[in-house]
Write a protein that holds these residues in place. Structure first.
Motif, PDB file in Angstrom:
ATOM      1  N   SER A   4      12.624   4.157  -7.402  1.00 18.65           N
ATOM      2  CA  SER A   4      12.104   2.797  -7.220  1.00 18.65           C
ATOM      3  C   SER A   4      10.730   2.717  -7.858  1.00 18.65           C
ATOM      4  N   THR A   6       7.452  -0.135  -9.130  1.00 18.73           N
ATOM      5  CA  THR A   6       6.869  -1.467  -9.025  1.00 18.73           C
ATOM      6  C   THR A   6       6.774  -2.040 -10.425  1.00 18.73           C
ATOM      7  N   ARG A   8       5.420  -5.038 -12.690  1.00 22.24           N
ATOM      8  CA  ARG A   8       4.443  -6.131 -12.710  1.00 22.24           C
ATOM      9  C   ARG A   8       4.632  -6.918 -14.004  1.00 22.24           C
ATOM     10  N   ILE A  19       7.764 -14.573 -10.558  1.00 20.85           N
ATOM     11  CA  ILE A  19       7.045 -13.760  -9.580  1.00 20.85           C
ATOM     12  C   ILE A  19       6.054 -12.862 -10.322  1.00 20.85           C
ATOM     13  N   LYS A  21       5.240  -9.582  -9.201  1.00 24.11           N
ATOM     14  CA  LYS A  21       5.728  -8.203  -9.194  1.00 24.11           C
ATOM     15  C   LYS A  21       6.893  -8.067  -8.237  1.00 24.11           C
ATOM     16  N   GLU A  22       7.639  -6.973  -8.431  1.00 20.61           N
ATOM     17  CA  GLU A  22       8.772  -6.671  -7.564  1.00 20.61           C
ATOM     18  C   GLU A  22       9.095  -5.189  -7.678  1.00 20.61           C
ATOM     19  N   THR A  23       9.936  -4.713  -6.795  1.00 11.93           N
ATOM     20  CA  THR A  23      10.387  -3.325  -6.833  1.00 11.93           C
ATOM     21  C   THR A  23      11.816  -3.289  -7.363  1.00 11.93           C
TER      22      THR A  23
END
Length: 79
Positions: A4, A6, A8, A19, A21-23
């Motif tokens: 996983s 992150t 950005r 959005i 950022k997300e994982t």
């Protein structure tokens, strides 16, 4: 199972993603690019974006480690 990381998004990539950022899970930059290509709005950005992994420019074969930060940078215009 891929690590996983992150992800950005910057500039046009952030607008396309909707959005900041997300994982996501991916083992390499190439795998992450493929994940992004499957997302509405990000498909075109993913084709032309540059990727930084933990602040360093990364090529398609760069391996992603658990907890890495990946910046998605679309081409920038200007002069």
């Amino acid at each position: 199972m891929p690590p996983s990381v992150t992800v950005r998004y910057w500039a046009g990539a952030q607008r396309a993603a909707g959005i900041e950022k997300e994982t996501l899970s991916a083992g390499t930059v190439a795998e992450l690019r493929d994940v992004l290509r499957g997302r509405p709005g990000l498909d075109r950005v993913a084709d032309v974006a540059s990727f930084l992994v933990d602040g360093q420019q990364a090529g398609e074969d760069a391996r992603l480690q658990e907890g890495a930060e990946v910046d998605v940078l679309p081409p920038f215009a200007g002069g």
